[in-house]
Enzyme design. Structure first.
Site, PDB file in Angstrom:
ATOM      1  CD  GLU A 122      -2.835  -1.210  -0.032  1.00  0.00           C
ATOM      2  OE1 GLU A 122      -3.030  -0.160  -0.691  1.00  0.00           O
ATOM      3  OE2 GLU A 122      -3.332  -2.302  -0.357  1.00  0.00           O
ATOM      4  CG  HIS A 142     -11.007  -6.898  -6.255  1.00  0.00           C
ATOM      5  ND1 HIS A 142     -10.674  -7.633  -5.134  1.00  0.00           N
ATOM      6  CD2 HIS A 142     -10.057  -5.937  -6.376  1.00  0.00           C
ATOM      7  CE1 HIS A 142      -9.564  -7.138  -4.608  1.00  0.00           C
ATOM      8  NE2 HIS A 142      -9.178  -6.125  -5.327  1.00  0.00           N
TER       9      HIS A 142
END
Length: 642
Positions: A369, A498
Site C-alpha cells: 500500500e 472486487h
C-alpha cells in the site's frame, strides 16, 4: 452577366464562411482551453468524492452513505456533460501529442458516462453503492458468535486446519456476502454496458480494458499465461500431494477450494508450514518475532517507510500519519477493512486505510500500500488526468515489487526479524516455494476472475449461468472445485470484494508479470550479483533513482514507452521471462519430485443440465456410489448367468 456571377460568388463565400464557423472542428487552442477548465473542475469534484468516500469507508453509517451517493451523482452529471463536449473535438487528429494524450486519458476516465436518463444513472450508482455496502457489512453467525471478514474469517483461513470447520466457514461467508448481491448484479451489468455505448465501446469489459491502450489484451494475457502454466501445474501437483497426505484427499487431480489458507484460494502461502519440503529449516514466518518485540500496527508502517527512504525516496508527509486509519476502531464504528491507499488530489493529502494486525503478511501488505502512496507523491506535479500509473498494472506492481526484496531471508535478517541467516539449497527451495504459493498460485486466479467478468459483460455468460461459469473458469485455470454443491441461486463471485465493488482484476495479473520485470531491472541497477530470487534492493540509491524517474511520469506517456525506457531498451511488452528466471531453481526441483500427473477433469463436477457445480466431497462420494451400484448390478447379472 458579370454582376450576376459576382453576386453568386459573394453569396457562396458567405454561406461557406457561416457553415465553416458552425461545423468546422474545434481548434487545438479551443481544446486546450476546454481541457484546462475541465481539469480544474474535475479536481474539485474528485476531491469531494474522495472525502465523502473516506468518511463512509471509515464510518459506515446511512448518513455517510447518502452523502457519498450525492457526491457520486454530482460527478456523474458533470462527467455526462463533459463527455458530450469532449466528443465535439477531433482529438485523435491533434498535432500536439501531449494534448492528444490528455484527451485520450480523459476519455478513459469518463467514457462510462453515456447513460442519458438521470434516473437510470442514479439507479446504476445506487446499485454499485449498495453492493459495496452489502459486502463490507457482511458477517456470519456461528455458534451464536458474530464473525466479520476482518480479522475473524481471514484469521480462521490462515491458521485453522480443520477440514470440516473450514468447509462450514467457506459456505457461510458465501451465503452471507455473495448470495445477497445476486439479484442486483444483472441490472448492474446492463447499466454498466449502457453507460459505455455512447463512446462506441462494445461493452463495459472493452471499456475497462481501454486503460491498457491495446486491442489485444485478452490474447496477450492468454499467451503470457501459457508460458507460466507448466510451472503452475507442477506446483498444483505438489500441493495436492502434500495436502492429500494431511487430509486423505482422493486422487481426483483437483483440489477443494477451502483448504488452501485463503478464503478465496487466491494465494496459498498460509499453508506453507504444512507443506514445506524441508521441515528442519528456519521458520520463515516472522510473526512471532514481531510480537515478541511488542510491535504495534504503526510500527509496520514505520518499517515500510524506512525501506522506501533507504532508496532515496521522500518520507511521508505529516498529514499521512495524522489522517490515515491503521487499525480497526474499537469505538463501535463499522468500517470497510479492505486495505487501500488514497490520493486526495491536492498534492499533500495521502492516506492508507487498513485494519492492520501485527503479522508478517500484513507487513507485506503495508509495503504494498505504501508503494501506491509513493507513486501518488511522485506524480503529484502531473496534470490531473496523468495522475495515475502508466497502466493500471503499474500501480499494483510497484507495491508488490518491494515485497520481493522485503520477503528475502537476507532482508529479514538485516532488519532483525530473523536471528540467524541460513543459506543453502534446502533453505532456498523452502523460500522459493513460499514465494510461488504467493505468486505462481495467484496467476490463474487473477486470470479466471477477469475472464469471468469479461464473459458476463459481453453477454456470453448469462445470469442463469453466473455461478456455473464462475466455477468453469476457476476449475479450468486453477484446478479447483468448491467443497460443497453450488446451485444457480448461489453467487460465489460476489463473495470477492472486487466483484462486489466493480474493480477490474486484469490489473493484478498484469502487475504480477510487471513486478518481476521491474525487480530484474532494479536488481541490475543496484549491482546485485547472484540469483534473482536473492536480490534485495534495500538501501540502493541507484535503484531508487531509476524507480523515481518512472513514477514521476504518471500516465503522461504510453506504458510501452515507459517500460522500454525503464528496462534500458530490453522490452516494451509484458514478458514473463524474469518471473520464470526467478523461480527456475524451484521449477527444476519440482521436476525431480515424484508427482502424480492426473489431468483435471472439470466435467465430473459441472452438471450443465441441472446447473449445479458439485462439491469436491459430494461429487466424489456420488461417483463412488455410482461405481458401487454398477459393480453390484454386474455381479447380479453374473450370478444369474451362472
Amino acid at each position: 452577366m458579370n454582376c450576376t456571377i459576382m453576386f453568386y460568388v459573394v453569396l457562396l463565400s458567405l454561406i461557406s464562411r457561416v457553415l465553416t464557423e458552425k461545423y468546422a472542428p474545434y481548434t487545438e487552442e479551443q481544446a486546450t482551453k476546454f481541457y484546462d477548465e475541465y481539469t480544474e473542475q474535475s479536481k474539485l469534484i474528485v476531491q469531494s468524492i474522495m472525502l465523502s468516500r473516506w468518511r463512509l469507508y471509515t464510518n459506515l453509517t446511512l448518513i455517510n452513505k447518502k452523502n457519498y451517493e450525492k457526491s457520486i451523482m454530482l460527478s456523474a452529471n458533470f462527467s455526462q456533460e463533459k463527455l458530450r463536449e469532449l466528443k465535439k473535438f477531433d482529438w485523435r487528429s491533434f498535432k500536439d501529442s501531449n494534448l492528444k494524450r490528455a484527451f485520450l486519458r480523459a476519455v478513459i476516465v469518463i467514457g462510462d458516462s453515456g447513460i442519458s436518463d438521470s434516473q437510470r444513472v442514479h439507479k446504476w450508482k445506487q446499485i454499485k453503492s449498495d453492493m459495496n455496502t452489502m459486502y463490507t457489512t457482511s458477517k456470519i453467525i456461528y455458534k451464536n458468535k458474530t464473525l466479520s471478514l476482518e480479522p475473524n474469517l481471514t484469521s480462521v483461513f490462515q491458521s485453522n486446519r480443520n477440514y470440516t470447520f473450514l468447509r462450514t466457514m467457506w459456505k457461510l461467508w458465501r451465503d452471507s456476502s455473495g448470495k445477497k448481491l445476486a439479484k442486483l448484479y444483472p441490472e448492474y451489468i446492463n447499466l454498466s454496458n449502457e453507460a459505455v455505448k455512447d463512446y462506441d465501446f462494445k461493452d463495459y469489459g472493452e471499456y475497462s480494458r481501454s486503460s491498457f491502450e491495446t486491442n489485444n489484451l485478452p490474447d496477450d494475457l492468454d499467451e503470457i499465461y501459457s508460458q507460466l502454466e507448466g510451472l503452475y501445474k507442477l506446483l498444483h501437483r505438489y500441493v495436492r500431494k502434500k495436502l492429500g497426505e494431511i487430509y486423505k484427499l482422493k486422487n481426483t487431480g483437483l483440489l477443494p477450494a477451502h483448504i488452501l489458507g485463503d478464503l478465496w484460494a487466491q494465494q496459498w502461502h498460509n499453508i506453507f508450514e504444512d507443506i514445506k519440503p524441508y521441515k528442519n529449516k528456519t521458520l520463515l514466518d516472522v510473526t512471532s518475532k514481531m510480537r515478541e518485540k511488542n510491535m504495534a500496527p504503526r510500527d509496520l508502517f514505520l518499517i515500510a517507510e524506512e525501506f522506501y527512504t533507504s532508496l532515496g525516496l521522500d518520507p511521508l508527509p505529516e498529514t499521512f500519519w495524522n489522517n490515515s486509519l491503521f487499525e480497526k476502531p474499537n469505538d463501535g464504528r463499522e468500517v470497510n477493512c479492505h486495505a487501500s491507499a488514497w490520493d486526495f488530489y491536492d498534492g499533500k493529502d495521502f492516506r492508507i486505510k487498513m485494519c492492520t494486525t501485527v503479522s508478517m503478511n500484513d507487513m507485506f501488505v503495508v509495503h504494498h500500500e505504501m508503494g501506491h502512496i509513493q507513486y501518488y507523491m511522485n506524480y503529484k506535479h502531473q496534470p490531473f488526468h496523468f495522475k495515475e500509473g502508466a497502466n493500471p498494472g503499474f500501480h499494483e506492481a510497484l507495491g508488490d515489487l518491494m515485497t520481493l526484496s522485503v520477503m528475502t531471508p537476507g532482508h529479514l535478517y538485516k532488519i532483525k526479524l530473523i536471528d540467524e541467516l541460513v543459506e543453502d539449497e534446502e533453505q532456498d527451495i523452502n523460500f522459493l516455494l513460499f514465494m510461488a504459493l504467493r505468486n505462481i498460485a495467484f496467476a490463474p486466479f487473477s486470470l479466471a476472475v477477469e475472464k469471468w467478468r469479461w464473459s458476463v459483460f459481453s453477454g456470453n455468460t448469462t445470469p442463469d449461468n453466473y455461478n456455473l461459469d464462475w466455477w468453469k473458469f476457476r476449475c479450468k485455470y486453477q484446478g479447483l472445485v468448491p467443497p460443497v454443491d453450488r446451485f444457480q441461486d448461489d453467487f460465489d463471485p460476489g463473495s470477492k470484494y472486487h466483484i462486489a465493488a466493480g474493480v477490474p482484476y486484469d490489473r493484478y495479473f498484469v502487475s504480477l508479470i510487471l513486478k518481476f520485470q521491474f525487480h530484474e531491472t532494479l536488481c541490475k541497477a543496484s549491482n546485485h550479483k547472484g540469483p534473482l530470487f536473492k536480490c534485495d534492493i534495500y538501501q540502493s540509491k541507484e535503484a531508487g533513482k531509476k524507480l523515481k524517474h518512472m513514477m514521476e511520469k504518471g500516465s503522461s506517456e504510453s506504458w510501452n514507452k515507459v517500460l522500454y525506457e525503464f528496462t534500458d531498451g530490453k522490452t516494451d511488452k509484458l514478458d514473463p521471462s524474469a518471473m520464470l528466471e526467478y523461480f527456475k531453481p524451484l521449477h527444476e526441483w519440482l521436476l525431480k519430485q515424484d508427482l502424480s500427473e492426473n489431468e483435471w477433469n472439470c466435467n465430473d463436477y459441472l452438471d450443465l443440465k441441472n446447473n449445479i457445480v458439485h462439491g469436491y466431497d459430494t461429487n466424489f462420494a456420488s461417483r463412488q456410489t455410482s461405481k458401487l451400484i454398477e459393480m453390484l448390478a454386474f455381479l447380479i447379472v453374473l450370478f444369474n448367468i451362472f
